[in-house]
Design an enzyme around this catalytic site. Structure first.
Site, PDB file in Angstrom:
ATOM      1  N   VAL A  36       6.168   2.870  -2.969  1.00 59.86           N
ATOM      2  CA  VAL A  36       6.863   1.907  -3.836  1.00 59.86           C
ATOM      3  C   VAL A  36       5.987   0.687  -4.093  1.00 59.86           C
ATOM      4  CG1 VAL A  36       8.881   0.382  -4.024  1.00 59.86           C
ATOM      5  CG2 VAL A  36       9.144   2.691  -3.068  1.00 59.86           C
ATOM      6  N   SER A  49       8.142  12.384  -2.592  1.00 56.68           N
ATOM      7  CA  SER A  49       7.718  10.981  -2.537  1.00 56.68           C
ATOM      8  C   SER A  49       8.868  10.030  -2.252  1.00 56.68           C
ATOM      9  CB  SER A  49       7.023  10.575  -3.840  1.00 56.68           C
ATOM     10  OG  SER A  49       7.871  10.829  -4.935  1.00 56.68           O
ATOM     11  N   GLY A  50      10.094  10.516  -2.354  1.00 60.32           N
ATOM     12  CA  GLY A  50      11.252   9.701  -1.975  1.00 60.32           C
ATOM     13  C   GLY A  50      11.211   9.314  -0.510  1.00 60.32           C
ATOM     14  N   HIS A 103      13.485  12.354  -9.055  1.00 60.63           N
ATOM     15  CA  HIS A 103      14.685  12.996  -8.507  1.00 60.63           C
ATOM     16  C   HIS A 103      15.540  13.555  -9.653  1.00 60.63           C
ATOM     17  CE1 HIS A 103      13.635  11.344  -4.726  1.00 60.63           C
ATOM     18  NE2 HIS A 103      14.590  10.455  -4.554  1.00 60.63           N
ATOM     19  N   ARG A 152      -2.990  -1.328  10.006  1.00 61.33           N
ATOM     20  CA  ARG A 152      -3.921  -0.272   9.541  1.00 61.33           C
ATOM     21  C   ARG A 152      -4.636  -0.684   8.266  1.00 61.33           C
ATOM     22  NH1 ARG A 152       0.637   2.527  11.134  1.00 61.33           N
ATOM     23  NH2 ARG A 152       1.634   2.165   9.123  1.00 61.33           N
ATOM     24  N   SER A 153      -3.971  -1.463   7.426  1.00 62.00           N
ATOM     25  CA  SER A 153      -4.553  -1.807   6.116  1.00 62.00           C
ATOM     26  C   SER A 153      -5.187  -3.188   6.084  1.00 62.00           C
ATOM     27  CB  SER A 153      -3.453  -1.754   5.043  1.00 62.00           C
ATOM     28  OG  SER A 153      -2.851  -0.499   5.041  1.00 62.00           O
ATOM     29  N   CYS A 161      17.503   4.996  -4.243  1.00 66.17           N
ATOM     30  CA  CYS A 161      16.915   5.584  -5.459  1.00 66.17           C
ATOM     31  C   CYS A 161      17.867   6.555  -6.177  1.00 66.17           C
ATOM     32  CB  CYS A 161      15.603   6.273  -5.128  1.00 66.17           C
ATOM     33  SG  CYS A 161      15.658   7.314  -3.662  1.00 66.17           S
ATOM     34  N   ARG A 177      21.854  -3.937   1.881  1.00 65.60           N
ATOM     35  CA  ARG A 177      22.574  -3.485   0.676  1.00 65.60           C
ATOM     36  C   ARG A 177      24.088  -3.615   0.791  1.00 65.60           C
ATOM     37  NH1 ARG A 177      19.319   2.088   0.141  1.00 65.60           N
ATOM     38  NH2 ARG A 177      17.350   1.285  -0.686  1.00 65.60           N
ATOM     39  N   THR A 191       0.819  -1.220   0.000  1.00 65.58           N
ATOM     40  CA  THR A 191       0.000   0.000   0.000  1.00 65.58           C
ATOM     41  C   THR A 191       0.852   1.270   0.000  1.00 65.58           C
ATOM     42  OG1 THR A 191      -0.013  -0.142   2.399  1.00 65.58           O
ATOM     43  CG2 THR A 191      -1.921  -1.081   1.254  1.00 65.58           C
ATOM     44  N   GLY A 192       2.178   1.127   0.046  1.00 66.71           N
ATOM     45  CA  GLY A 192       3.054   2.299   0.137  1.00 66.71           C
ATOM     46  C   GLY A 192       3.376   2.881  -1.232  1.00 66.71           C
TER      47      GLY A 192
HETATM   48  N1  NAP Z   1       9.896   6.205  -1.863  1.00 67.70           N
HETATM   49  C1  NAP Z   1      10.944   6.015  -2.654  1.00 67.70           C
HETATM   50  O1  NAP Z   1      11.179   6.779  -3.611  1.00 67.70           O
HETATM   51  C2  NAP Z   1      11.875   4.869  -2.405  1.00 67.70           C
HETATM   52  C3  NAP Z   1      12.871   4.616  -3.352  1.00 67.70           C
HETATM   53  C4  NAP Z   1      13.751   3.555  -3.152  1.00 67.70           C
HETATM   54  C5  NAP Z   1      13.626   2.772  -2.022  1.00 67.70           C
HETATM   55  N2  NAP Z   1      12.645   3.051  -1.104  1.00 67.70           N
HETATM   56  C6  NAP Z   1      12.538   2.167   0.056  1.00 67.70           C
HETATM   57  O2  NAP Z   1      11.371   1.365  -0.120  1.00 67.70           O
HETATM   58  C7  NAP Z   1      10.782   1.072   1.159  1.00 67.70           C
HETATM   59  C8  NAP Z   1       9.326   1.538   1.125  1.00 67.70           C
HETATM   60  O3  NAP Z   1       9.311   2.946   0.955  1.00 67.70           O
HETATM   61  P1  NAP Z   1       7.979   3.761   0.612  1.00 67.70           P
HETATM   62  O4  NAP Z   1       8.447   5.101   0.205  1.00 67.70           O
HETATM   63  O5  NAP Z   1       7.108   2.999  -0.280  1.00 67.70           O
HETATM   64  O6  NAP Z   1       7.300   3.874   2.059  1.00 67.70           O
HETATM   65  P2  NAP Z   1       5.773   4.196   2.417  1.00 67.70           P
HETATM   66  O7  NAP Z   1       5.096   4.904   1.312  1.00 67.70           O
HETATM   67  O8  NAP Z   1       5.822   4.847   3.744  1.00 67.70           O
HETATM   68  O9  NAP Z   1       5.106   2.739   2.555  1.00 67.70           O
HETATM   69  C9  NAP Z   1       5.426   1.877   3.615  1.00 67.70           C
HETATM   70  C10 NAP Z   1       4.714   0.559   3.434  1.00 67.70           C
HETATM   71  O10 NAP Z   1       5.082  -0.279   4.547  1.00 67.70           O
HETATM   72  C11 NAP Z   1       3.889  -0.750   5.168  1.00 67.70           C
HETATM   73  N3  NAP Z   1       4.099  -0.978   6.607  1.00 67.70           N
HETATM   74  C12 NAP Z   1       4.364  -0.059   7.573  1.00 67.70           C
HETATM   75  N4  NAP Z   1       4.453  -0.662   8.772  1.00 67.70           N
HETATM   76  C13 NAP Z   1       4.223  -1.982   8.559  1.00 67.70           C
HETATM   77  C14 NAP Z   1       4.146  -3.125   9.399  1.00 67.70           C
HETATM   78  N5  NAP Z   1       4.335  -3.028  10.714  1.00 67.70           N
HETATM   79  N6  NAP Z   1       3.890  -4.338   8.838  1.00 67.70           N
HETATM   80  C15 NAP Z   1       3.692  -4.449   7.490  1.00 67.70           C
HETATM   81  N7  NAP Z   1       3.741  -3.395   6.640  1.00 67.70           N
HETATM   82  C16 NAP Z   1       4.005  -2.180   7.178  1.00 67.70           C
HETATM   83  C17 NAP Z   1       2.872   0.347   4.934  1.00 67.70           C
HETATM   84  O11 NAP Z   1       1.576  -0.173   5.132  1.00 67.70           O
HETATM   85  P3  NAP Z   1       0.324   0.780   5.563  1.00 67.70           P
HETATM   86  O12 NAP Z   1      -0.187   1.421   4.305  1.00 67.70           O
HETATM   87  O13 NAP Z   1      -0.633  -0.213   6.126  1.00 67.70           O
HETATM   88  O14 NAP Z   1       0.837   1.763   6.558  1.00 67.70           O
HETATM   89  C18 NAP Z   1       3.182   0.680   3.482  1.00 67.70           C
HETATM   90  O15 NAP Z   1       2.619  -0.293   2.647  1.00 67.70           O
HETATM   91  C19 NAP Z   1      11.651   1.773   2.194  1.00 67.70           C
HETATM   92  O16 NAP Z   1      12.616   0.873   2.691  1.00 67.70           O
HETATM   93  C20 NAP Z   1      12.326   2.875   1.384  1.00 67.70           C
HETATM   94  O17 NAP Z   1      13.557   3.275   1.941  1.00 67.70           O
HETATM   95  C21 NAP Z   1      11.764   4.072  -1.284  1.00 67.70           C
END
Ligand code: NAP
Length: 340
Positions: A15, A159-160, A242, A40-41, A129, A100, A12-13
């Site tokens: 990524v 969004s990063g 980015h 939550r989800s 990223c 990593r 749901t996040g």
């Molecule tokens: N955003 C970027 O551009 C980017 C790029 C490269 C790498 N990353 C990495 O990718 C990962 C995800 O990033 P994101 O930006 O997608 O984060 P995000 O939007 O905050 O999404 C987090 C996800 O984790 C879930 N989550 C949180 N707590 C949890 C729990 N206790 N059990 C199971 N699921 C849980 C959330 O679910 P809910 O919806 O239920 O809260 C949501 O699906 C991170 O490690 C980040 O560093 C991100």
């Protein structure tokens, strides 16, 4: 076997939503999909190929029977749960930073080091990223002229930092229009009309952890521990994609015509470089695209053998979900002999 049981943790996040969309768009050979998110989800559903899939919580047994798992949650959750999946015999591609820099774990940008993926790969890490798009852009210069030194400044979208950070910038915009106060929760200061030269925590050497990820991960991906790299990472009030200003000191003198031809022939790169028509990459145009866009290519004035250029990519796609799917495509072919 010609179809796999696949899971996404964090579906749901920011990524995770892209991972789900790309599994569908690429016609990924999924026989059964499992989706995991926070409490939550749980109880909600997400659509995959027109069918609702229930979101489940993480547990010690939730990965049983899965062939392939994508992680799109925090490093902390990755460290806790991914070893359980690996114990179950599930292969894992991890978007978090947890593994990593583990020497046993391949850190892969397919355009640079797809050779690190083979049938023995059980856990593969997706790089940071900003690192991914820089590596895609630097690779052709390394091949053509040799790289000695990299100096990079990033301009990173909201969004990063995840979906809540993205929403925070939208809320600040609405608050500004309505004459309200700008509130910051995910970022240390309001991002709207601002730049924040601070991503992740500060390290003892004065660089941030985000900046040191770019240094250390790039060296690992290229297998160049001797490369001198200096990064400055800045958050900018852009929703998605980015941008990076990159200067390379090269081993051999830089020839603009050769490199333009090389870049034009490099899969995954789009050259947008025509000052006469104001053509250069920008985040508003790179958003939702899978390629890395390069422009403003010029001989650098500070280094005798140097080049400067500007790179933009959608960090949710090439910087995360698309890079993970590219890794998975190679893994699926090399492990299960499935092509799609
Ligand atoms: N955003 C970027 O551009 C980017 C790029 C490269 C790498 N990353 C990495 O990718 C990962 C995800 O990033 P994101 O930006 O997608 O984060 P995000 O939007 O905050 O999404 C987090 C996800 O984790 C879930 N989550 C949180 N707590 C949890 C729990 N206790 N059990 C199971 N699921 C849980 C959330 O679910 P809910 O919806 O239920 O809260 C949501 O699906 C991170 O490690 C980040 O560093 C991100």
């Amino acid at each position: 076997m010609n179809r796999l049981r696949v899971g996404i943790v964090g579906s749901t996040g920011a990524v995770g939503l892209e991972m789900l969309r790309l599994l569908e768009e690429t016609n990924f050979p999924v026989s059964e999909l499992s989706l995991f998110a926070s409490e939550r989800s749980v109880g909600l559903t997400q659509l995959f190929r027109g069918q609702p899939v229930s979101i489940r919580p993480l547990s010690d047994t939730c990965f049983r029977g899965l062939d392939l798992l994508f992680n799109a949650t925090s490093g902390e959750l990755a460290r806790k749960y991914l070893p359980i999946a690996l114990e179950e015999g599930t292969r894992v591609i991890d978007n978090s930073s947890a593994f990593r820099m583990n020497p046993e774990v391949p850190l892969v940008v397919p355009e640079v080091n797809a050779h690190r993926i083979d049938s023995s790969s059980t856990l593969i890490a997706n790089p940071n990223c900003s690192t991914i798009q820089m590596c895609v852009a630097v690779a052709p210069f390394e091949r053509a002229f040799g790289v000695k030194r990299i100096i990079v400044s990033t301009y990173q979208a909201a969004s990063g930092a995840g979906k809540e950070a993205m929403e925070e910038l939208v809320e600040q915009t609405k608050a500004f229009v309505n004459g309200g106060a700008l509130e910051a929760r995910k970022f240390p200061y309001p991002l709207l009309f601002n730049l924040i030269p601070h991503i992740d925590r500060f390290e003892e050497n004065g660089y941030t952890r985000e900046e040191m990820k770019m240094v250390n991960e790039t060296r690992k991906i290229f297998e160049k521990p001797e490369w001198r790299i200096s990064a400055t990472a800045v958050r900018v009030p852009v929703i998605r994609a980015h941008s990076e200003s990159i200067t390379l000191e090269l081993e051999r003198d830089f020839d603009p015509e050769t490199i333009r031809a090389v870049l034009n022939d490099t899969p995954g790169i789009v050259v947008q470089d025509d000052p006469e028509t104001n053509l250069y990459p920008m985040p508003a145009q790179a958003a939702l695209r899978k390629e890395v866009f390069i422009g403003r290519i010029r001989k650098d004035l500070a280094f005798e053998k140097g080049v400067s250029f500007w790179v933009v990519a959608d960090q949710l796609l090439k910087g995360a979900a698309w890079n993970a799917i590219q890794i998975a495509q190679t893994l699926v072919e090399r492990v299960w002999n499935i092509r799609f």
